[in-house]
Design an enzyme around this catalytic site. Structure first.
Site, PDB file in Angstrom:
ATOM      1  N   GLN A 101       6.173 -10.560 -40.572  1.00 32.94           N
ATOM      2  CA  GLN A 101       6.321 -11.575 -41.527  1.00 32.94           C
ATOM      3  C   GLN A 101       5.274 -12.391 -42.006  1.00 32.94           C
ATOM      4  O   GLN A 101       5.202 -13.325 -41.086  1.00 32.94           O
ATOM      5  CB  GLN A 101       7.819 -12.356 -41.021  1.00 32.94           C
ATOM      6  CG  GLN A 101       8.182 -13.592 -41.657  1.00 32.94           C
ATOM      7  CD  GLN A 101       9.012 -14.577 -41.087  1.00 32.94           C
ATOM      8  OE1 GLN A 101       8.824 -14.534 -40.003  1.00 32.94           O
ATOM      9  NE2 GLN A 101       9.721 -15.284 -41.747  1.00 32.94           N
ATOM     10  N   GLY A 102       4.684 -12.407 -43.111  1.00 31.14           N
ATOM     11  CA  GLY A 102       3.631 -12.979 -43.491  1.00 31.14           C
ATOM     12  C   GLY A 102       3.906 -14.360 -44.346  1.00 31.14           C
ATOM     13  O   GLY A 102       3.817 -14.108 -45.630  1.00 31.14           O
ATOM     14  N   SER A 150       3.883 -18.007 -42.688  1.00 34.65           N
ATOM     15  CA  SER A 150       2.936 -19.212 -42.326  1.00 34.65           C
ATOM     16  C   SER A 150       1.185 -19.294 -42.694  1.00 34.65           C
ATOM     17  O   SER A 150       1.086 -18.040 -42.509  1.00 34.65           O
ATOM     18  CB  SER A 150       3.029 -19.665 -40.877  1.00 34.65           C
ATOM     19  OG  SER A 150       4.348 -19.749 -40.714  1.00 34.65           O
ATOM     20  N   SER A 197       3.495 -12.681 -36.210  1.00 35.78           N
ATOM     21  CA  SER A 197       4.070 -11.774 -35.009  1.00 35.78           C
ATOM     22  C   SER A 197       4.145 -10.344 -35.321  1.00 35.78           C
ATOM     23  O   SER A 197       4.330 -10.049 -36.356  1.00 35.78           O
ATOM     24  CB  SER A 197       5.540 -12.233 -34.537  1.00 35.78           C
ATOM     25  OG  SER A 197       5.603 -13.469 -34.360  1.00 35.78           O
ATOM     26  N   GLU A 207      16.957 -15.125 -40.332  1.00 33.64           N
ATOM     27  CA  GLU A 207      16.135 -15.385 -39.192  1.00 33.64           C
ATOM     28  C   GLU A 207      16.687 -16.396 -38.238  1.00 33.64           C
ATOM     29  O   GLU A 207      16.653 -16.225 -36.972  1.00 33.64           O
ATOM     30  CB  GLU A 207      14.713 -15.787 -39.432  1.00 33.64           C
ATOM     31  CG  GLU A 207      13.535 -16.020 -38.304  1.00 33.64           C
ATOM     32  CD  GLU A 207      12.288 -16.588 -38.822  1.00 33.64           C
ATOM     33  OE1 GLU A 207      12.145 -17.160 -39.791  1.00 33.64           O
ATOM     34  OE2 GLU A 207      11.299 -16.160 -38.188  1.00 33.64           O
ATOM     35  N   GLU A 251      12.472 -30.345 -35.391  1.00 32.45           N
ATOM     36  CA  GLU A 251      12.477 -31.368 -36.383  1.00 32.45           C
ATOM     37  C   GLU A 251      12.941 -31.156 -37.744  1.00 32.45           C
ATOM     38  O   GLU A 251      13.802 -31.532 -38.326  1.00 32.45           O
ATOM     39  CB  GLU A 251      11.077 -32.055 -36.641  1.00 32.45           C
ATOM     40  CG  GLU A 251      10.715 -32.873 -35.218  1.00 32.45           C
ATOM     41  CD  GLU A 251      10.010 -31.972 -34.168  1.00 32.45           C
ATOM     42  OE1 GLU A 251       9.892 -30.738 -34.512  1.00 32.45           O
ATOM     43  OE2 GLU A 251       9.969 -32.422 -33.134  1.00 32.45           O
TER      44      GLU A 251
HETATM   45  C1  FAD Z   1       5.704 -17.633 -31.090  1.00 34.25           C
HETATM   46  C2  FAD Z   1       5.657 -18.047 -32.530  1.00 34.25           C
HETATM   47  C3  FAD Z   1       5.771 -16.836 -33.519  1.00 34.25           C
HETATM   48  C4  FAD Z   1       5.808 -16.961 -34.848  1.00 34.25           C
HETATM   49  N1  FAD Z   1       5.827 -15.994 -35.670  1.00 34.25           N
HETATM   50  C5  FAD Z   1       5.636 -16.310 -36.959  1.00 34.25           C
HETATM   51  C6  FAD Z   1       5.695 -15.084 -37.915  1.00 34.25           C
HETATM   52  O1  FAD Z   1       5.938 -13.961 -37.311  1.00 34.25           O
HETATM   53  N2  FAD Z   1       5.452 -15.117 -39.234  1.00 34.25           N
HETATM   54  C7  FAD Z   1       5.258 -16.484 -39.779  1.00 34.25           C
HETATM   55  O2  FAD Z   1       5.194 -16.432 -40.924  1.00 34.25           O
HETATM   56  N3  FAD Z   1       5.096 -17.744 -38.969  1.00 34.25           N
HETATM   57  C8  FAD Z   1       5.192 -17.470 -37.648  1.00 34.25           C
HETATM   58  N4  FAD Z   1       5.245 -18.647 -36.673  1.00 34.25           N
HETATM   59  C9  FAD Z   1       4.879 -19.671 -37.353  1.00 34.25           C
HETATM   60  C10 FAD Z   1       5.880 -20.916 -37.362  1.00 34.25           C
HETATM   61  O3  FAD Z   1       6.843 -20.671 -38.345  1.00 34.25           O
HETATM   62  C11 FAD Z   1       5.104 -22.018 -37.633  1.00 34.25           C
HETATM   63  O4  FAD Z   1       4.506 -22.367 -36.511  1.00 34.25           O
HETATM   64  C12 FAD Z   1       6.274 -23.452 -37.912  1.00 34.25           C
HETATM   65  O5  FAD Z   1       7.177 -23.188 -39.038  1.00 34.25           O
HETATM   66  C13 FAD Z   1       5.787 -24.834 -37.712  1.00 34.25           C
HETATM   67  O6  FAD Z   1       4.404 -24.890 -38.753  1.00 34.25           O
HETATM   68  P1  FAD Z   1       3.018 -25.213 -38.199  1.00 34.25           P
HETATM   69  O7  FAD Z   1       2.786 -24.504 -37.155  1.00 34.25           O
HETATM   70  O8  FAD Z   1       2.466 -25.113 -39.386  1.00 34.25           O
HETATM   71  O9  FAD Z   1       3.212 -26.822 -37.747  1.00 34.25           O
HETATM   72  P2  FAD Z   1       3.458 -28.286 -38.814  1.00 34.25           P
HETATM   73  O10 FAD Z   1       4.361 -27.758 -39.862  1.00 34.25           O
HETATM   74  O11 FAD Z   1       2.082 -28.629 -39.093  1.00 34.25           O
HETATM   75  O12 FAD Z   1       4.121 -28.940 -38.019  1.00 34.25           O
HETATM   76  C14 FAD Z   1       3.624 -29.748 -36.976  1.00 34.25           C
HETATM   77  C15 FAD Z   1       4.577 -31.027 -36.294  1.00 34.25           C
HETATM   78  O13 FAD Z   1       5.243 -31.845 -37.530  1.00 34.25           O
HETATM   79  C16 FAD Z   1       6.221 -31.809 -37.476  1.00 34.25           C
HETATM   80  N5  FAD Z   1       6.793 -31.788 -39.106  1.00 34.25           N
HETATM   81  C17 FAD Z   1       6.295 -31.108 -39.767  1.00 34.25           C
HETATM   82  N6  FAD Z   1       7.022 -31.491 -41.145  1.00 34.25           N
HETATM   83  C18 FAD Z   1       8.022 -32.501 -40.845  1.00 34.25           C
HETATM   84  C19 FAD Z   1       9.052 -33.099 -41.526  1.00 34.25           C
HETATM   85  N7  FAD Z   1       9.084 -33.123 -42.625  1.00 34.25           N
HETATM   86  N8  FAD Z   1       9.713 -34.079 -40.722  1.00 34.25           N
HETATM   87  C20 FAD Z   1       9.803 -33.997 -39.456  1.00 34.25           C
HETATM   88  N9  FAD Z   1       8.759 -33.306 -38.799  1.00 34.25           N
HETATM   89  C21 FAD Z   1       7.918 -32.706 -39.324  1.00 34.25           C
HETATM   90  C22 FAD Z   1       6.891 -30.430 -37.081  1.00 34.25           C
HETATM   91  O14 FAD Z   1       8.060 -30.621 -36.713  1.00 34.25           O
HETATM   92  C23 FAD Z   1       5.930 -30.262 -35.940  1.00 34.25           C
HETATM   93  O15 FAD Z   1       6.357 -30.860 -34.714  1.00 34.25           O
HETATM   94  C24 FAD Z   1       5.385 -18.255 -35.416  1.00 34.25           C
HETATM   95  C25 FAD Z   1       5.214 -19.556 -34.608  1.00 34.25           C
HETATM   96  C26 FAD Z   1       5.339 -19.134 -33.157  1.00 34.25           C
HETATM   97  C27 FAD Z   1       5.242 -20.486 -32.094  1.00 34.25           C
END
Ligand code: FAD
Length: 396
Positions: A128-129, A131, A163, A246, A379
């Protein structure tokens, strides 16, 4: 609703249970983590193939696309039995839970014929591409571009945390196809062959020391227009289907997995010592275990509610966010409590097979940190619950 099995369902359950007990591969319990080493990948690929050949995959998917054309009740019964016997999930988890359902809902006839069966047979593994750096919670801010040139899209950009990207054959890719439209309206959803020239996949290590996910670079990658899923610039609605599926992970099978973990925790407590006596003599230990039991029971009733909605023909909705918060936070609390029960011995874990419970709780504790981030952070889920289920105004 009446949740007891009919006579036919009870027979199906018993047959499935017997088959699973005889055929399930024995593997270390990795909780909700995906496989990474070549041997596990081989075992789970083979496991998926056997499930499919036996008629136990795609149970409720239409027969014309390789499914079994049965009901979601049979599908739920089978998944529950999988969890009961602690059978591992098949390799193509993301294709089965997200890719297949999204293609079945939004795909053209050609796309359904081309992709769905191979998801079931594990001939093609999916990732799943979605993020990107700077676009996780705010997914619609994504910057990977696709420009239409004749009958092809040309894709440039970067994806992050993908992933299984390192073993995937196909990717559900979100791209920006209109730079000038409001951010949710300029996105398209492409089905991308991961073997195309111009794609570089680099594994990223997590705190467990393993690399389940990757960063991926797209340089002038050509994707046939026929691989556009849903309307051009209408990819946001398609992505919502993927995200809802999901997050709808709290099924009766997940509840069964938590019951298993609860029993393992209780067993650990029976053998752990506190001040030289059985830890169960401590009121705090008994109360914590009782609270876990209550949490698992509430998950069960929530799963029943989700299930009755699906049974009435609905699709997964924002209720999935409640499930997501519940299971991900409970998994963290349970693993943490196991380490507390192990006491000073907890730090002796150096690797699977080398310490108490083969390092299972140590591994689980490290891996469960990611549970409240993946599939949308706690969150973000709480924001969805507030706005879409409770009808509260936006807080920002
Ligand atoms: C083990 C694992 C597997 C994953 N696999 C995939 C995958 O296969 N494909 C894929 O596309 N992605 C994948 N992801 C990515 C995952 O979807 C993102 O990490 C997640 O959506 C958070 O985005 P970010 O890391 O950019 O954090 P950010 O969006 O930068 O968030 C940082 C912090 O700010 C908080 N925050 C942000 N916006 C708000 C808001 N509006 N209100 C309150 N708090 C807020 C968040 O809760 C977090 O604590 C994976 C992540 C993990 C950990």
């Amino acid at each position: 609703m009446d949740l007891s099995d009919s006579r036919e369902e009870a027979e199906f359950r018993l047959k499935a249970r017997k088959w699973l007990e005889r055929n399930r591969p024995t593997m270390a319990d990795r909780g909700f983590a995906l496989p990474i080493d070549p041997e596990s990948i081989r075992t789970l690929r083979d496991w998926q193939r056997r499930l499919y050949d036996e008629g136990y995959l795609g149970i409720a998917w239409p027969a014309e696309y390789g499914g079994q054309g049965k009901t979601i009740i049979e599908s739920a019964i089978f998944n529950e039995e999988m969890a009961r016997v602690r059978a591992p999930a098949p390799l193509n988890e993301l294709g089965l839970s997200m890719g297949g359902p999204t293609i079945l809902e939004h795909g053209t006839e050609e796309q359904k014929q081309r992709f769905v069966k191979k998801i079931l047979t594990c001939e093609e593994v999916w990732c799943q591409g979605f993020s990107e750096p700077g676009s996780g919670s705010d997914l619609a801010a994504l910057g990977t571009r696709a420009t239409l040139q004749g009958d092809e899209f040309v894709v440039n950009g970067q994806k992050l945390w993908t992933s299984l990207g390192h073993i995937a054959d196909w990717c559900m890719l979100l791209v920006r196809t209109d730079q000038n439209a409001p951010k949710h309206r300029g996105i398209s959803y492409l089905l991308v062959d991961m073997h195309s020239p111009g794609i570089t996949v680099q594994p990223l290590k997590q705190m467990t020391g393993e690399a389940e996910f990757n960063q991926m670079f797209f340089e002038e990658v050509r994707v046939p227009r026929a691989n556009l899923l849903g309307p051009l610039n209408g990819g946001w609605g398609v992505a919502i289907t993927t995200l809802m599926n999901e997050r709808a992970t709290l099924s009766l099978a997940t509840v069964m997995r938590f019951r298993n973990t609860f029993e393992d925790l209780a067993e650990l407590a029976r053998h752990a010592l506190r001040s030289g006596a059985c830890s169960l003599r401590a009121a705090q230990v008994r109360q914590t275990l009782a609270q876990f039991y209550v949490d698992v029971e509430s998950m069960k009733y929530l799963a029943y509610r989700n299930f009755s909605r699906l049974k009435r023909g609905g699709t997964p909705g924002p209720e999935g966010s409640i499930s997501k918060v519940l299971w991900s936070e409970l998994n963290q609390r349970m693993n943490e409590f196991a380490l507390e029960l192990q006491g000073p011995r907890a730090v002796l874990a150096v690797g699977p097979g080398e310490t108490v419970d083969a390092g299972r709780w140590q591994y689980g504790w490290l891996r469960s940190r990611g549970n409240t981030i993946e599939e949308g952070t706690s969150e973000i889920q709480r924001g969805i619950i507030a706005e879409r289920l409770l009808g509260l105004p936006k807080g920002y």
